[in-house]
Each structure stands twice: as structure tokens, then as C-alpha cells.
Design an enzyme around this catalytic site. Structure first.
Site, PDB file in Angstrom:
ATOM      1  N   ARG A 230      -8.965   1.109   9.595  1.00 20.54           N
ATOM      2  CA  ARG A 230      -8.585  -0.413   9.928  1.00 20.54           C
ATOM      3  C   ARG A 230      -9.614  -1.030  10.836  1.00 20.54           C
ATOM      4  O   ARG A 230      -9.340  -2.160  11.108  1.00 20.54           O
ATOM      5  CB  ARG A 230      -7.275  -0.160  10.571  1.00 20.54           C
ATOM      6  CG  ARG A 230      -6.114  -0.519   9.939  1.00 20.54           C
ATOM      7  CD  ARG A 230      -4.901  -0.390  10.739  1.00 20.54           C
ATOM      8  NE  ARG A 230      -3.667  -1.006  10.400  1.00 20.54           N
ATOM      9  CZ  ARG A 230      -2.512  -0.419   9.842  1.00 20.54           C
ATOM     10  NH1 ARG A 230      -2.862   0.827   9.374  1.00 20.54           N
ATOM     11  NH2 ARG A 230      -1.427  -1.126   9.688  1.00 20.54           N
TER      12      ARG A 230
ATOM     13  N   LYS B 169       0.674  -1.124   0.112  1.00 20.36           N
ATOM     14  CA  LYS B 169       0.007   0.008  -0.029  1.00 20.36           C
ATOM     15  C   LYS B 169       0.940   1.201  -0.025  1.00 20.36           C
ATOM     16  O   LYS B 169       0.641   2.275  -0.638  1.00 20.36           O
ATOM     17  CB  LYS B 169      -0.873   0.102   1.111  1.00 20.36           C
ATOM     18  CG  LYS B 169      -1.827  -1.215   1.446  1.00 20.36           C
ATOM     19  CD  LYS B 169      -2.804  -1.279   2.434  1.00 20.36           C
ATOM     20  CE  LYS B 169      -2.044  -0.939   4.030  1.00 20.36           C
ATOM     21  NZ  LYS B 169      -1.409  -2.286   4.185  1.00 20.36           N
TER      22      LYS B 169
ATOM     23  N   ARG C  82      11.847  -0.324  10.294  1.00 17.82           N
ATOM     24  CA  ARG C  82      10.955  -0.175  11.401  1.00 17.82           C
ATOM     25  C   ARG C  82      11.100  -1.086  12.300  1.00 17.82           C
ATOM     26  O   ARG C  82      11.223  -2.496  12.053  1.00 17.82           O
ATOM     27  CB  ARG C  82       9.522  -0.238  10.717  1.00 17.82           C
ATOM     28  CG  ARG C  82       9.018   1.135   9.829  1.00 17.82           C
ATOM     29  CD  ARG C  82       7.930   0.822   9.139  1.00 17.82           C
ATOM     30  NE  ARG C  82       6.756   0.054   9.770  1.00 17.82           N
ATOM     31  CZ  ARG C  82       5.412   0.028   9.280  1.00 17.82           C
ATOM     32  NH1 ARG C  82       5.107   0.503   8.063  1.00 17.82           N
ATOM     33  NH2 ARG C  82       4.393  -0.683  10.039  1.00 17.82           N
TER      34      ARG C  82
ATOM     35  N   ARG D 180       0.456  -8.123  13.919  1.00 22.07           N
ATOM     36  CA  ARG D 180      -0.271  -7.137  13.127  1.00 22.07           C
ATOM     37  C   ARG D 180      -0.991  -7.974  11.991  1.00 22.07           C
ATOM     38  O   ARG D 180      -2.068  -7.527  11.675  1.00 22.07           O
ATOM     39  CB  ARG D 180       0.896  -6.260  12.187  1.00 22.07           C
ATOM     40  CG  ARG D 180       1.520  -5.628  13.125  1.00 22.07           C
ATOM     41  CD  ARG D 180       2.980  -5.158  12.388  1.00 22.07           C
ATOM     42  NE  ARG D 180       2.934  -4.243  11.235  1.00 22.07           N
ATOM     43  CZ  ARG D 180       3.858  -4.159  10.599  1.00 22.07           C
ATOM     44  NH1 ARG D 180       5.250  -4.642  10.953  1.00 22.07           N
ATOM     45  NH2 ARG D 180       3.763  -3.490   9.330  1.00 22.07           N
TER      46      ARG D 180
ATOM     47  N   ARG E 286      12.424  -5.425   4.582  1.00 22.26           N
ATOM     48  CA  ARG E 286      12.251  -4.095   3.859  1.00 22.26           C
ATOM     49  C   ARG E 286      13.007  -3.184   5.001  1.00 22.26           C
ATOM     50  O   ARG E 286      12.980  -3.130   5.874  1.00 22.26           O
ATOM     51  CB  ARG E 286      10.764  -3.712   3.625  1.00 22.26           C
ATOM     52  CG  ARG E 286      10.190  -3.498   4.844  1.00 22.26           C
ATOM     53  CD  ARG E 286       8.350  -3.244   4.599  1.00 22.26           C
ATOM     54  NE  ARG E 286       7.901  -3.044   5.446  1.00 22.26           N
ATOM     55  CZ  ARG E 286       6.332  -2.747   5.523  1.00 22.26           C
ATOM     56  NH1 ARG E 286       5.974  -2.651   4.544  1.00 22.26           N
ATOM     57  NH2 ARG E 286       5.936  -2.257   6.669  1.00 22.26           N
TER      58      ARG E 286
HETATM   59  P1  AMP Z   1       1.109   0.814   9.283  1.00 29.62           P
HETATM   60  O1  AMP Z   1       2.365   1.956   8.767  1.00 29.62           O
HETATM   61  O2  AMP Z   1       0.123   1.321   8.359  1.00 29.62           O
HETATM   62  O3  AMP Z   1       1.826  -0.554   8.983  1.00 29.62           O
HETATM   63  O4  AMP Z   1       0.827   1.143  10.703  1.00 29.62           O
HETATM   64  C1  AMP Z   1       1.929   0.751  11.795  1.00 29.62           C
HETATM   65  C2  AMP Z   1       1.147   0.845  13.171  1.00 29.62           C
HETATM   66  O5  AMP Z   1       0.668   2.007  13.565  1.00 29.62           O
HETATM   67  C3  AMP Z   1       0.106  -0.304  12.924  1.00 29.62           C
HETATM   68  O6  AMP Z   1       0.523  -1.485  13.263  1.00 29.62           O
HETATM   69  C4  AMP Z   1      -0.941   0.071  14.314  1.00 29.62           C
HETATM   70  O7  AMP Z   1      -0.337  -0.113  15.333  1.00 29.62           O
HETATM   71  C5  AMP Z   1      -0.792   1.797  13.899  1.00 29.62           C
HETATM   72  N1  AMP Z   1      -1.916   2.050  13.091  1.00 29.62           N
HETATM   73  C6  AMP Z   1      -1.534   2.702  11.941  1.00 29.62           C
HETATM   74  N2  AMP Z   1      -2.859   3.118  11.281  1.00 29.62           N
HETATM   75  C7  AMP Z   1      -3.655   2.569  12.187  1.00 29.62           C
HETATM   76  C8  AMP Z   1      -5.273   2.749  12.396  1.00 29.62           C
HETATM   77  N3  AMP Z   1      -5.812   3.056  11.062  1.00 29.62           N
HETATM   78  N4  AMP Z   1      -5.783   2.325  13.346  1.00 29.62           N
HETATM   79  C9  AMP Z   1      -5.249   1.912  14.219  1.00 29.62           C
HETATM   80  N5  AMP Z   1      -3.669   1.673  14.539  1.00 29.62           N
HETATM   81  C10 AMP Z   1      -3.114   2.081  13.147  1.00 29.62           C
END
Ligand code: AMP
Length: 218
Positions: free
Chosen positions: A88, A13, A161, A172, A127
Site C-alpha cells: 500500500r 479486491k 467492519r 481511507r 457491506r
Molecule cells: P483493508 O481490509 O485492506 O481495507 O484494510 C483495513 C485497514 O487495515 C486499512 O485501512 C489500514 O489501516 C490497515 N492496513 C491493511 N493493509 C495495510 C497495509 N498494507 N499497509 C498499511 N495499513 C494496512
């Protein structure tokens, strides 16, 4: 156009949102990036989110809805946005709908990026990104042309990360299947969902996305 990219962690994404952002002048709205910035800045939101993010769980709806609501009001979003990692949960999807309605903004498409689970682990654990410009790399699939130097900006500071390890990824993925995958049914029922093959070559995935965006623009 205003779109949502939906898919599990590692579906691509963020990578695709960055490409589309450049070619269509749309804005990538990644709640993950915003939360990581809040954690790095040590803000109140960051302090509340840090431990949850490290464990692979989901930050509260209240926090992410607040972040997105403020961000969508910024003038650059008028050019169109790509929601990456939001919504989410069904609660976030409902809040987004109310939010967009109240601002008179139309959601044009929700695009599901389909990728097999075993691929996700491989993609995520290898990554890393350029610390200066955010360009994405992978130990196996995409290494810099000159070792240790970013192809895009020439910097030599790379980051991984903290949550891109196999154990946190399992948490996750679980959060994705429990909380986020019901959104596929939700948007299908609303006749908003389009699915693309996220397992294809990166450029082919971009082509699939562009064809949806070009259709929508006509
Ligand atoms: P991402 O970069 O999208 O993989 O997000 C990294 C982490 O941020 C996730 O594993 C969640 O802990 C938190 N996070 C990001 N977006 C959301 C969301 N829309 N709702 C809840 N937690 C989020």
C-alpha cells in the site's frame, strides 16, 4: 501464479480474491484480514494497529511487511497467492520486491481494479459479511436469499467492519490517493500492470481476472 490486486477500498479486491482463491487454489493474503485478526486476538501487533485502523490511516510499513514476510513462508503459498491490500506504499512495494527476490518467488501480474470514487462510498457503507464463513453481502446489491441466514453456511450472525462508515472511508480514500496510487506508476514502469474494469458486474470482473490468470498460465 502470484498476483497483486490493487485498487481503492471498495474496489472489490477481497470479494474477487475469495472467488479466485476457490477456483484456482491460490491463497488470498489480505493484510487487512490479518490485522483485524491480530486486533481481535489482542496481540502486540493488534494493539499497535487498532487505533490507526479505526481512524482510516495506514499501519506502519514495518508491521505489515513483517506480517507478509512470515505468511509467504507458509507452505500453502507455494500454490500461488493473491495479495489483497498489500503493498500500500512505495516502501512496502520495494520491501516486497526484495523479499520475493530473496525467496526466489516471481510476481506474475499486478492487476488494477478501476472503480469510480462515488461508487466506492455506496459499496462500502452498505457491506457486511457472515461472521461464521466470511461470505460478503450488501444492503442493496446482495442480500441473503433468506433474510438473516447466510446463503453459504446457514449461520445467522453477520458483521459490519468498524471502519466501513462514510467518515472513516474518506480517510481511507485519502490514504489511498496519497500513499497507494503512486504504485500504479511504479508497476506500470516495471511493465507489470494490467487494468480491469471494476465497475462491471461481479461475474464479469471475475471473468476479466480469469482471462489474465489463464493467459499467464499458458
Ligand atoms: P483493508 O481490509 O485492506 O481495507 O484494510 C483495513 C485497514 O487495515 C486499512 O485501512 C489500514 O489501516 C490497515 N492496513 C491493511 N493493509 C495495510 C497495509 N498494507 N499497509 C498499511 N495499513 C494496512
Amino acid at each position: 501464479m502470484n498476483i497483486i490486486l490493487l485498487g481503492p477500498p471498495g474496489a472489490g479486491k477481497g470479494t474477487q480474491a475469495r472467488i479466485i482463491e476457490k477456483s484456482y487454489g491460490m491463497v488470498q493474503l489480505s493484510t487487512g484480514d490479518m490485522l483485524r485478526a491480530a486486533v481481535a486476538a489482542g496481540s502486540e501487533v493488534g494493539q499497535r494497529a487498532k487505533a490507526v485502523m479505526e481512524s482510516g490511516g495506514l499501519v506502519s510499513d514495518e508491521i505489515v511487511i513483517g506480517i507478509i514476510s512470515d505468511r509467504i513462508d507458509e507452505p500453502d503459498c507455494a500454490k500461488g497467492f493473491i495479495l489483497d491490500g498489500f503493498p500500500r506504499t512505495l516502501g512496502q512495494a520495494a520491501a516486497l520486491e526484495t523479499l520475493l527476490q530473496s525467496k526466489g518467488i516471481k510476481l506474475d501480474a499486478v492487476i488494477e481494479m478501476r472503480v469510480d470514487d462515488e461508487k466506492l462510498v455506496e459499496r462500502i457503507t452498505g457491506r457486511y459479511t457472515c461472521g461464521a464463513c466470511g461470505e460478503g453481502y450488501h444492503d442493496t446489491f446482495r442480500t441473503p436469499k433468506v433474510e438473516g441466514v447466510c446463503d453459504n453456511c446457514g449461520a445467522s450472525d453477520f458483521k459490519r467492519r468498524a471502519d466501513d462508515n462514510e467518515e472513516t472511508l474518506r480517510a481511507r480514500l485519502l490514504a489511498y490517493y496519497k500513499e497507494t496510487s503512486p504504485l500504479l506508476g511504479y508497476y506500470f514502469a516495471k511493465d507489470n500492470l494490467v487494468s480491469i474494469d471494476g465497475m462491471a458486474e461481479m461475474s464479469e470482473v471475475t471473468n476479466q481476472l480469469k482471462s489474465i490468470l489463464n493467459d499467464g498460465a499458458n
